[in-house]
Design a protein around this motif. Structure first.
Motif, PDB file in Angstrom:
ATOM      1  N   LEU A  35       1.267   2.469  -4.157  1.00 25.27           N
ATOM      2  CA  LEU A  35       2.452   2.665  -5.000  1.00 25.27           C
ATOM      3  C   LEU A  35       2.783   1.389  -5.754  1.00 25.27           C
ATOM      4  O   LEU A  35       3.222   1.437  -6.909  1.00 25.27           O
ATOM      5  N   ALA A  36       2.580   0.264  -5.097  1.00 21.63           N
ATOM      6  CA  ALA A  36       2.893  -1.009  -5.747  1.00 21.63           C
ATOM      7  C   ALA A  36       1.888  -1.319  -6.848  1.00 21.63           C
ATOM      8  O   ALA A  36       2.226  -1.934  -7.858  1.00 21.63           O
ATOM      9  N   ALA A  37       0.661  -0.853  -6.662  1.00 21.31           N
ATOM     10  CA  ALA A  37      -0.386  -1.149  -7.633  1.00 21.31           C
ATOM     11  C   ALA A  37      -0.175  -0.372  -8.935  1.00 21.31           C
ATOM     12  O   ALA A  37      -0.270  -0.925 -10.025  1.00 21.31           O
ATOM     13  N   SER A  38       0.098   0.914  -8.805  1.00 21.35           N
ATOM     14  CA  SER A  38       0.313   1.718 -10.011  1.00 21.35           C
ATOM     15  C   SER A  38       1.808   1.911 -10.208  1.00 21.35           C
ATOM     16  O   SER A  38       2.473   2.510  -9.381  1.00 21.35           O
ATOM     17  N   ALA A  39       2.318   1.411 -11.297  1.00 21.76           N
ATOM     18  CA  ALA A  39       3.755   1.484 -11.545  1.00 21.76           C
ATOM     19  C   ALA A  39       4.229   2.919 -11.739  1.00 21.76           C
ATOM     20  O   ALA A  39       5.408   3.221 -11.568  1.00 21.76           O
ATOM     21  N   GLU A  40       3.306   3.794 -12.073  1.00 22.03           N
ATOM     22  CA  GLU A  40       3.687   5.182 -12.320  1.00 22.03           C
ATOM     23  C   GLU A  40       3.935   5.933 -11.016  1.00 22.03           C
ATOM     24  O   GLU A  40       3.193   5.739 -10.052  1.00 22.03           O
ATOM     25  N   PRO A  41       4.954   6.770 -10.993  1.00 16.34           N
ATOM     26  CA  PRO A  41       5.163   7.619  -9.811  1.00 16.34           C
ATOM     27  C   PRO A  41       3.975   8.548  -9.625  1.00 16.34           C
ATOM     28  O   PRO A  41       3.333   8.946 -10.598  1.00 16.34           O
ATOM     29  N   SER A  78       6.788  10.087  -5.869  1.00 15.90           N
ATOM     30  CA  SER A  78       7.241   8.936  -5.099  1.00 15.90           C
ATOM     31  C   SER A  78       7.150   7.669  -5.938  1.00 15.90           C
ATOM     32  O   SER A  78       6.228   7.501  -6.718  1.00 15.90           O
ATOM     33  N   ARG A  79       8.112   6.811  -5.741  1.00 14.28           N
ATOM     34  CA  ARG A  79       8.104   5.527  -6.429  1.00 14.28           C
ATOM     35  C   ARG A  79       8.607   4.473  -5.456  1.00 14.28           C
ATOM     36  O   ARG A  79       9.501   4.723  -4.641  1.00 14.28           O
ATOM     37  N   LEU A  80       8.007   3.297  -5.547  1.00  9.45           N
ATOM     38  CA  LEU A  80       8.416   2.199  -4.684  1.00  9.45           C
ATOM     39  C   LEU A  80       9.780   1.664  -5.129  1.00  9.45           C
ATOM     40  O   LEU A  80      10.023   1.483  -6.305  1.00  9.45           O
ATOM     41  N   ARG A  81      10.667   1.431  -4.155  1.00  5.14           N
ATOM     42  CA  ARG A  81      11.987   0.864  -4.485  1.00  5.14           C
ATOM     43  C   ARG A  81      11.893  -0.662  -4.470  1.00  5.14           C
ATOM     44  O   ARG A  81      12.580  -1.340  -3.700  1.00  5.14           O
ATOM     45  N   ARG A  82      11.049  -1.169  -5.306  1.00  2.00           N
ATOM     46  CA  ARG A  82      10.746  -2.598  -5.263  1.00  2.00           C
ATOM     47  C   ARG A  82      11.974  -3.463  -5.508  1.00  2.00           C
ATOM     48  O   ARG A  82      12.208  -4.445  -4.799  1.00  2.00           O
ATOM     49  N   ALA A  83      12.766  -3.098  -6.492  1.00  2.00           N
ATOM     50  CA  ALA A  83      13.940  -3.915  -6.808  1.00  2.00           C
ATOM     51  C   ALA A  83      14.891  -3.973  -5.611  1.00  2.00           C
ATOM     52  O   ALA A  83      15.428  -5.035  -5.286  1.00  2.00           O
ATOM     53  N   VAL A 129       3.769  -9.062   2.509  1.00  2.00           N
ATOM     54  CA  VAL A 129       3.045  -7.994   3.200  1.00  2.00           C
ATOM     55  C   VAL A 129       1.932  -7.432   2.320  1.00  2.00           C
ATOM     56  O   VAL A 129       0.810  -7.228   2.782  1.00  2.00           O
ATOM     57  N   LEU A 130       2.239  -7.213   1.062  1.00  2.00           N
ATOM     58  CA  LEU A 130       1.223  -6.654   0.169  1.00  2.00           C
ATOM     59  C   LEU A 130       0.202  -7.709  -0.220  1.00  2.00           C
ATOM     60  O   LEU A 130      -0.974  -7.399  -0.393  1.00  2.00           O
ATOM     61  N   GLY A 131       0.630  -8.932  -0.342  1.00  3.22           N
ATOM     62  CA  GLY A 131      -0.291 -10.004  -0.700  1.00  3.22           C
ATOM     63  C   GLY A 131      -1.362 -10.191   0.334  1.00  3.22           C
ATOM     64  O   GLY A 131      -2.526 -10.385  -0.002  1.00  3.22           O
ATOM     65  N   SER A 132      -0.985 -10.073   1.583  1.00  2.00           N
ATOM     66  CA  SER A 132      -1.973 -10.257   2.635  1.00  2.00           C
ATOM     67  C   SER A 132      -2.952  -9.099   2.673  1.00  2.00           C
ATOM     68  O   SER A 132      -3.970  -9.158   3.320  1.00  2.00           O
ATOM     69  N   LYS A 133      -2.618  -8.048   1.974  1.00  2.00           N
ATOM     70  CA  LYS A 133      -3.552  -6.942   1.842  1.00  2.00           C
ATOM     71  C   LYS A 133      -4.827  -7.404   1.145  1.00  2.00           C
ATOM     72  O   LYS A 133      -5.904  -6.861   1.349  1.00  2.00           O
TER      73      LYS A 133
END
Lengths: 104, 104
Positions: free
Chosen positions: B32-38, B77-82, B95-99
């Motif tokens: 979800l974080a990789a693709s900004a699109e839902p 679904s969309r990530l609630r990043r903000a 967490v995602l960086g260590s991916k």
DNA sequence: CACAAAGTACGACGATCGTCGTATCATTTG
DNA sequence: CAAATGATACGACGATCGTCGTACTTTGTG
């Protein structure tokens, strides 16, 4: 180093996140991060039983978050900050930083 | 917004860490974080059953990590990043960086 | 209306979790 | 040696977890 401590490269993200998902353990980690000096296990989490405390410390140690060694009748604990920071940069800071919020 | 979504200020760190402690869910969050699109739920985690997928999405949503809404027969679904970044700065990135490591 | 597609609800299962009490061990101190 | 201190081992308990299959609902399409 007589106990089960994972090597830095073997520290597993799932285990770390699971270990940190418990408020009791997060509190222990926060206290360990606050005081740079190693402390005996017994000086933490006064509200819970000894066996539960032992359990939490083992989870933290096996996840690679803390290092433990015996010293007299006590068991000392220290945060493995360098290892965690090297393996998951920023993770510990963000988890502990949010502790500053009204995050109980 | 017809489902159970916690407000930004109500997002609980324990719930977030627990949600992220599962590799399957972390993979979903990473995608979800990789693709900004839902994206519809069905386009994730092809190896697991539909009910398990539903379960994982609910855990992520109730923890406040994702936002969901219906669109036709699909559920987007969309990530609630903000929200996550505002509440726990740096957490998601670490967490995602260590991916990027060989962290499966 | 009939059918297909996408998710959900509802148990169910074995596994793990957090907590506890009691018994035990190791170490220091009297 | 005996007693006290600090921590572990070993169940045990109810609760939750991740997974699944089956049945069901909702929505769109012929």
């Amino acid at each position: 180093m007589t106990f089960e401590h994972p090597d830095r490269d073997a520290i597993d993200l799932s285990a770390v996140l699971h270990a940190l998902s418990d408020p009791q353990r997060r509190e222990i980690v926060a206290e360990l991060a606050a005081s740079a000096e190693p402390r005996p296990c017994g000086s933490f989490a006064p509200g819970i039983s000894k066996s539960t405390r032992t359990h939490h410390f083992r989870v933290l140690r096996e996840a690679g978050l803390i290092e433990q060694w015996k010293e007299g009748t006590s068991k000392m604990s220290r945060l493995r900050r360098a290892d965690i920071d090297a393996r998951f940069p920023g993770l510990l800071d963000s988890v502990l930083g949010s502790k500053a919020l009204a995050q109980v």
